[in-house]
Design an enzyme around this catalytic site. Sequence first.
Site, PDB file in Angstrom:
ATOM      1  N   ASN A   1      90.059  70.591  34.531  1.00  0.00           N
ATOM      2  CA  ASN A   1      91.098  71.818  35.079  1.00  0.00           C
ATOM      3  C   ASN A   1      91.928  72.144  33.961  1.00  0.00           C
ATOM      4  O   ASN A   1      92.310  73.370  34.011  1.00  0.00           O
ATOM      5  CB  ASN A   1      91.658  71.451  36.383  1.00  0.00           C
ATOM      6  CG  ASN A   1      90.819  71.476  37.560  1.00  0.00           C
ATOM      7  OD1 ASN A   1      89.746  71.995  37.499  1.00  0.00           O
ATOM      8  ND2 ASN A   1      91.010  70.827  38.757  1.00  0.00           N
TER       9      ASN A   1
ATOM     10  N   ASN B   1      83.893  71.143  43.496  1.00  0.00           N
ATOM     11  CA  ASN B   1      83.183  72.021  44.690  1.00  0.00           C
ATOM     12  C   ASN B   1      82.253  73.014  44.380  1.00  0.00           C
ATOM     13  O   ASN B   1      82.390  73.796  43.520  1.00  0.00           O
ATOM     14  CB  ASN B   1      84.717  72.604  45.108  1.00  0.00           C
ATOM     15  CG  ASN B   1      84.644  73.585  46.417  1.00  0.00           C
ATOM     16  OD1 ASN B   1      83.726  73.410  47.218  1.00  0.00           O
ATOM     17  ND2 ASN B   1      85.393  74.378  46.584  1.00  0.00           N
TER      18      ASN B   1
ATOM     19  N   SER C   1      93.249  67.162  42.138  1.00  0.00           N
ATOM     20  CA  SER C   1      92.570  67.939  41.012  1.00  0.00           C
ATOM     21  C   SER C   1      93.814  68.205  39.785  1.00  0.00           C
ATOM     22  O   SER C   1      93.294  68.538  38.812  1.00  0.00           O
ATOM     23  CB  SER C   1      92.102  69.192  41.541  1.00  0.00           C
ATOM     24  OG  SER C   1      93.086  69.749  42.405  1.00  0.00           O
TER      25      SER C   1
ATOM     26  N   ASP D   1      90.973  62.480  59.849  1.00  0.00           N
ATOM     27  CA  ASP D   1      92.049  63.774  59.394  1.00  0.00           C
ATOM     28  C   ASP D   1      93.023  63.681  60.682  1.00  0.00           C
ATOM     29  O   ASP D   1      92.710  62.961  61.585  1.00  0.00           O
ATOM     30  CB  ASP D   1      91.100  65.041  59.686  1.00  0.00           C
ATOM     31  CG  ASP D   1      91.910  66.008  58.701  1.00  0.00           C
ATOM     32  OD1 ASP D   1      91.545  66.445  57.893  1.00  0.00           O
ATOM     33  OD2 ASP D   1      92.941  66.566  59.417  1.00  0.00           O
TER      34      ASP D   1
ATOM     35  N   MET E   1      86.730  69.367  50.465  1.00  0.00           N
ATOM     36  CA  MET E   1      86.464  68.356  49.586  1.00  0.00           C
ATOM     37  C   MET E   1      86.181  67.124  50.414  1.00  0.00           C
ATOM     38  O   MET E   1      85.238  66.379  50.260  1.00  0.00           O
ATOM     39  CB  MET E   1      87.411  68.092  48.570  1.00  0.00           C
ATOM     40  CG  MET E   1      87.603  69.234  47.878  1.00  0.00           C
ATOM     41  SD  MET E   1      86.261  69.739  46.787  1.00  0.00           S
ATOM     42  CE  MET E   1      86.101  68.592  45.846  1.00  0.00           C
TER      43      MET E   1
ATOM     44  N   LYS F   1     100.806  62.617  49.204  1.00  0.00           N
ATOM     45  CA  LYS F   1      99.808  61.650  48.769  1.00  0.00           C
ATOM     46  C   LYS F   1     100.373  60.333  48.689  1.00  0.00           C
ATOM     47  O   LYS F   1      99.886  59.359  48.987  1.00  0.00           O
ATOM     48  CB  LYS F   1      99.307  61.900  47.347  1.00  0.00           C
ATOM     49  CG  LYS F   1      98.332  63.493  47.705  1.00  0.00           C
ATOM     50  CD  LYS F   1      97.605  63.572  46.482  1.00  0.00           C
ATOM     51  CE  LYS F   1      96.534  64.898  46.445  1.00  0.00           C
ATOM     52  NZ  LYS F   1      95.408  65.031  47.106  1.00  0.00           N
TER      53      LYS F   1
ATOM     54  N   VAL G   1      95.947  67.201  51.556  1.00  0.00           N
ATOM     55  CA  VAL G   1      96.569  68.369  50.487  1.00  0.00           C
ATOM     56  C   VAL G   1      97.036  67.859  49.227  1.00  0.00           C
ATOM     57  O   VAL G   1      97.497  66.901  49.072  1.00  0.00           O
ATOM     58  CB  VAL G   1      97.770  69.162  51.652  1.00  0.00           C
ATOM     59  CG1 VAL G   1      97.094  69.895  52.443  1.00  0.00           C
ATOM     60  CG2 VAL G   1      98.759  68.133  52.035  1.00  0.00           C
ATOM     61  N   GLU G   2      97.098  68.951  48.180  1.00  0.00           N
ATOM     62  CA  GLU G   2      97.592  68.599  46.960  1.00  0.00           C
ATOM     63  C   GLU G   2      99.120  68.589  46.951  1.00  0.00           C
ATOM     64  O   GLU G   2      99.696  69.687  46.367  1.00  0.00           O
ATOM     65  CB  GLU G   2      96.928  69.880  46.221  1.00  0.00           C
ATOM     66  CG  GLU G   2      97.328  69.399  44.686  1.00  0.00           C
ATOM     67  CD  GLU G   2      96.273  68.546  44.006  1.00  0.00           C
ATOM     68  OE1 GLU G   2      95.769  67.585  44.530  1.00  0.00           O
ATOM     69  OE2 GLU G   2      96.323  68.397  42.620  1.00  0.00           O
TER      70      GLU G   2
ATOM     71  N   GLU H   1      85.243  63.425  37.382  1.00  0.00           N
ATOM     72  CA  GLU H   1      86.134  62.642  36.501  1.00  0.00           C
ATOM     73  C   GLU H   1      86.787  61.630  37.031  1.00  0.00           C
ATOM     74  O   GLU H   1      87.189  61.622  38.323  1.00  0.00           O
ATOM     75  CB  GLU H   1      87.326  63.817  36.457  1.00  0.00           C
ATOM     76  CG  GLU H   1      86.810  64.936  35.333  1.00  0.00           C
ATOM     77  CD  GLU H   1      88.192  66.005  35.135  1.00  0.00           C
ATOM     78  OE1 GLU H   1      87.960  66.531  34.105  1.00  0.00           O
ATOM     79  OE2 GLU H   1      89.037  65.992  36.200  1.00  0.00           O
TER      80      GLU H   1
ATOM     81  N   HIS I   1      87.868  62.498  40.810  1.00  0.00           N
ATOM     82  CA  HIS I   1      87.925  64.064  41.069  1.00  0.00           C
ATOM     83  C   HIS I   1      86.602  64.610  41.335  1.00  0.00           C
ATOM     84  O   HIS I   1      85.820  64.767  40.096  1.00  0.00           O
ATOM     85  CB  HIS I   1      88.896  64.555  39.813  1.00  0.00           C
ATOM     86  CG  HIS I   1      88.884  66.064  39.952  1.00  0.00           C
ATOM     87  ND1 HIS I   1      89.003  66.720  38.972  1.00  0.00           N
ATOM     88  CD2 HIS I   1      89.073  66.779  40.780  1.00  0.00           C
ATOM     89  CE1 HIS I   1      89.165  68.046  39.345  1.00  0.00           C
ATOM     90  NE2 HIS I   1      89.026  68.103  40.648  1.00  0.00           N
TER      91      HIS I   1
HETATM   92  P1  NAD Z   1      91.886  71.259  52.532  1.00  0.00           P
HETATM   93  O1  NAD Z   1      93.190  71.798  52.736  1.00  0.00           O
HETATM   94  O2  NAD Z   1      90.598  71.776  52.710  1.00  0.00           O
HETATM   95  O3  NAD Z   1      91.895  69.689  53.533  1.00  0.00           O
HETATM   96  C1  NAD Z   1      92.905  68.864  53.324  1.00  0.00           C
HETATM   97  C2  NAD Z   1      92.715  68.350  54.856  1.00  0.00           C
HETATM   98  O4  NAD Z   1      93.560  67.170  54.653  1.00  0.00           O
HETATM   99  C3  NAD Z   1      93.196  69.022  55.939  1.00  0.00           C
HETATM  100  O5  NAD Z   1      92.100  68.989  56.908  1.00  0.00           O
HETATM  101  C4  NAD Z   1      94.236  68.301  56.512  1.00  0.00           C
HETATM  102  O6  NAD Z   1      94.398  68.440  57.916  1.00  0.00           O
HETATM  103  C5  NAD Z   1      93.979  66.790  56.316  1.00  0.00           C
HETATM  104  N1  NAD Z   1      95.128  66.168  55.962  1.00  0.00           N
HETATM  105  C6  NAD Z   1      96.543  66.464  55.620  1.00  0.00           C
HETATM  106  N2  NAD Z   1      97.314  65.452  55.726  1.00  0.00           N
HETATM  107  C7  NAD Z   1      96.244  64.339  56.033  1.00  0.00           C
HETATM  108  C8  NAD Z   1      96.894  62.859  56.355  1.00  0.00           C
HETATM  109  N3  NAD Z   1      98.118  62.328  56.519  1.00  0.00           N
HETATM  110  N4  NAD Z   1      95.619  62.275  56.648  1.00  0.00           N
HETATM  111  C9  NAD Z   1      94.569  62.917  56.866  1.00  0.00           C
HETATM  112  N5  NAD Z   1      94.409  63.964  56.713  1.00  0.00           N
HETATM  113  C10 NAD Z   1      95.190  64.759  56.391  1.00  0.00           C
HETATM  114  O7  NAD Z   1      92.129  70.594  51.084  1.00  0.00           O
HETATM  115  P2  NAD Z   1      90.960  70.479  50.158  1.00  0.00           P
HETATM  116  O8  NAD Z   1      90.465  71.733  49.245  1.00  0.00           O
HETATM  117  O9  NAD Z   1      89.676  69.788  50.743  1.00  0.00           O
HETATM  118  O10 NAD Z   1      91.430  69.686  48.916  1.00  0.00           O
HETATM  119  C11 NAD Z   1      91.782  68.257  49.018  1.00  0.00           C
HETATM  120  C12 NAD Z   1      92.197  67.706  47.902  1.00  0.00           C
HETATM  121  O11 NAD Z   1      91.185  67.853  46.988  1.00  0.00           O
HETATM  122  C13 NAD Z   1      93.289  68.228  47.139  1.00  0.00           C
HETATM  123  O12 NAD Z   1      94.055  67.120  46.242  1.00  0.00           O
HETATM  124  C14 NAD Z   1      92.719  69.081  46.098  1.00  0.00           C
HETATM  125  O13 NAD Z   1      93.446  69.337  45.077  1.00  0.00           O
HETATM  126  C15 NAD Z   1      91.648  68.158  45.757  1.00  0.00           C
HETATM  127  N6  NAD Z   1      90.522  69.234  45.067  1.00  0.00           N
HETATM  128  C16 NAD Z   1      90.329  70.336  45.728  1.00  0.00           C
HETATM  129  C17 NAD Z   1      89.029  71.264  45.179  1.00  0.00           C
HETATM  130  C18 NAD Z   1      88.738  72.432  45.742  1.00  0.00           C
HETATM  131  O14 NAD Z   1      88.070  73.373  44.885  1.00  0.00           O
HETATM  132  N7  NAD Z   1      89.190  72.832  46.901  1.00  0.00           N
HETATM  133  C19 NAD Z   1      88.479  70.670  44.205  1.00  0.00           C
HETATM  134  C20 NAD Z   1      88.662  69.403  43.560  1.00  0.00           C
HETATM  135  C21 NAD Z   1      89.653  68.622  44.421  1.00  0.00           C
END
Ligand code: NAD
Length: 713
Positions: free
Chosen positions: A504, A457, A433, A347, A328, A411, A405-406, A466, A454
């Site tokens: 969602n 993907n 999400s 990151d 994302m 967070k 991460v979620e 959102e 929000h």
């Molecule tokens: P992901 O696991 O692909 O990426 C998360 C990234 O965050 C990783 O690269 C990790 O190294 C990095 N990270 C962790 N801690 C960190 C920190 N302290 N500082 C900087 N970077 C850090 O996850 P994702 O699928 O991209 O999801 C990210 C967020 O988006 C989550 O909250 C998820 O719920 C939300 N989201 C995901 C989707 C989806 O379809 N994947 C859709 C909408 C929202």
Amino acid sequence: MERAASVDATGLAHWIDPNGIVHVVFDRPGEKVNLLSEAVLEELSELIDSVASREDVRGVVFASGKRGNFIAGMDVETIASVTDAFKAAEGARFGQTVFQKIADLPVPSAAMIGGVCLGGGTELVLACTVRVASDAPSVRIGLPETQLGIIPGFGGTQRLPHLVGLVGSLDLILTGKQLDAKRAYRAGLVDLVCPEEYLERETLKLLHKAATGFKRRRPLIARLVESVPPLRHLVLARARKTAAAKASPESYPAPFRALEAVDAAFALPLPQGLDLEARIVGELVPTRTSKNLIWLFKSQNALKKDPGGFVTLPRKVRRAAVLGAGIMGGGISQLVADKGIPVRLKDIRPDALLTAMRQASKIWKQQVERKRLSPRQMRQKLGFLAPTLDDSGLSRVDIVIEAVVENLEVKQKVLAQIEERVSERAIFASNTSTLPISDIAARAVRPERVVGMHFFNPVHRMPLVEVIAGAASSPEAVSTVHAFAIELGKIPVVVRDAPGFLVNRILMLYFNEALRLLGEGVAIEDADAAMTGFGMPMGPFALLDEIGLDTGQHAAAVLEGAFGKRIGSGAPAMAAVVSSGRLGKKNGKGFYLYKNGERTRPDPAIRKLVGAPAPLQLPVETLQERMVLAMVNEAAVCLEDGIVREPREVDVAMVFGTGFPPFRGGLLRYADAVGPAVLVDRLARLADAQGERFRPAGLLRDLVREERRFYVA
Ligand code: NAD
């Protein structure tokens, strides 16, 4: 210079210059864009009549008084209000007659296109002898009618094919795509492109040339294909096949009817071709598909103007940061940089940054390959995207979008660190999400700056964002994120803070029902086919595989914690699949099997894994009923809970966030079409047979008692 004595209510003005050129200027009073209406067309008609009879006129130029806009098309309100085929066809015939008068002028005519030129605007310029466009980025030319369930009705299907050829015209009419000036020139839609400041001068020059016989000729081979019926029909059959692969003629008849009209452009003399075009418009305007598509178009525009009741001026975002370079964060930062806004992407893992940069380059490279972007523009965009492992440069950003991460604790920790580094006015927008924004902001120093943003993907494709207002979010923070989403080209829907927000949460009920069906013995492919048959872009199991099964399971757990078994009763089946190591498309095994990243067939091992009994075949209607009504009922609960204020917010969000079939107008437009009484009856029967999760929502029962619908009182 002789100016028009008056500019009337429609804003149509004209004057004649010393060289005998009549300048016709569209400038709708008090509005940012020009639209065509019956009144404008009537006046234009009279004006053309008077010009045609003047001896001293040597040419006519059509221009706009608005910067960045020529004519954005016919006013959709007019089309939306017509429910009668005869009236609709008559409306089209009237427009055709007026534009035919332009084509029949005894002197040459030219269009001076300095901005958006769509629909009826494009049909007007097609009737001119020549067209000149400025190279301003605001120039977009196209015929988007099929996207509204109709076809161009003011001669567009008859004139465009002769100007840009059969293949070119099908490409434009069937997709509704909008071309910038350069692409319009390459397609043959405009005759010249020039810098904005020379637009008038160059148009007048070309008009002069047109008087002495300027003509762009299309390649002989193209003209040959068009004039030989079997060859032409081959091209049309191929286009029909492509259209059928995207949508069925029952759900979306317009592209198929457009093919008929374009064929007529070559097969019939112009008056007969125009007559067929008007008749088809007449048949399409009253259809439910067209009404729903136009309604969605109007609703998304309305929601862009409505930051959820938070009426404060938004702040301009000049610099941004994105935290987390995963699926994302990578997508979001690419989008921000694409709009020319400098963005730092942070990151904690170098490999994540590398992957994100590669992914961003890939998206832009594809655009370069399609000639939508020059290599120089791509380099510029890449230059706006700065990957980093530290917090440098954060003090100057206006917004930080968090996509780590979620996990609530992570967070909160990230937010606490960021608050120390950014300015007091910077907004912290979380892309969570499922987690409530108020929980994320619980320990914040400035909770009023924390908002939800929000994305869906894949970020560069999904139009919805959102915008979540937490309990403490300030109106300025909400309206800034709302405006920023629009600047990024997205459709924002402001929702109230609660686990899973709107989309969602509704989607989880849908997945839950699919998992229950699976547990009862229904085949994966049957459940998926039932929903694609309903019009969803993919079925629930294919979608779960795309999202990631661990992600889906995590979201379900959060929602189950908040809403109980109603949301999570499919959890055991999901847990069994995830604990077998199946994560979906990302690791090549989920409900389906994958080869080279492509879905091949349902995994036969799943049935045993979820403990399904003997295979169960249910009628398609039963499968659809259970999965769709689960969503309708939850949407009604969301309205009761005040997650959104109006049904149209549910519908826009579901269409643009999940691909709920646009021809149905959205979940609640669909519910209205079925009727609340029927819905409550079916839900009550399902509740008796399947369990309490189907017990009809109070709001639905209220609608029945009060003889109302979601939309119509
Ligand atoms: P992901 O696991 O692909 O990426 C998360 C990234 O965050 C990783 O690269 C990790 O190294 C990095 N990270 C962790 N801690 C960190 C920190 N302290 N500082 C900087 N970077 C850090 O996850 P994702 O699928 O991209 O999801 C990210 C967020 O988006 C989550 O909250 C998820 O719920 C939300 N989201 C995901 C989707 C989806 O379809 N994947 C859709 C909408 C929202």
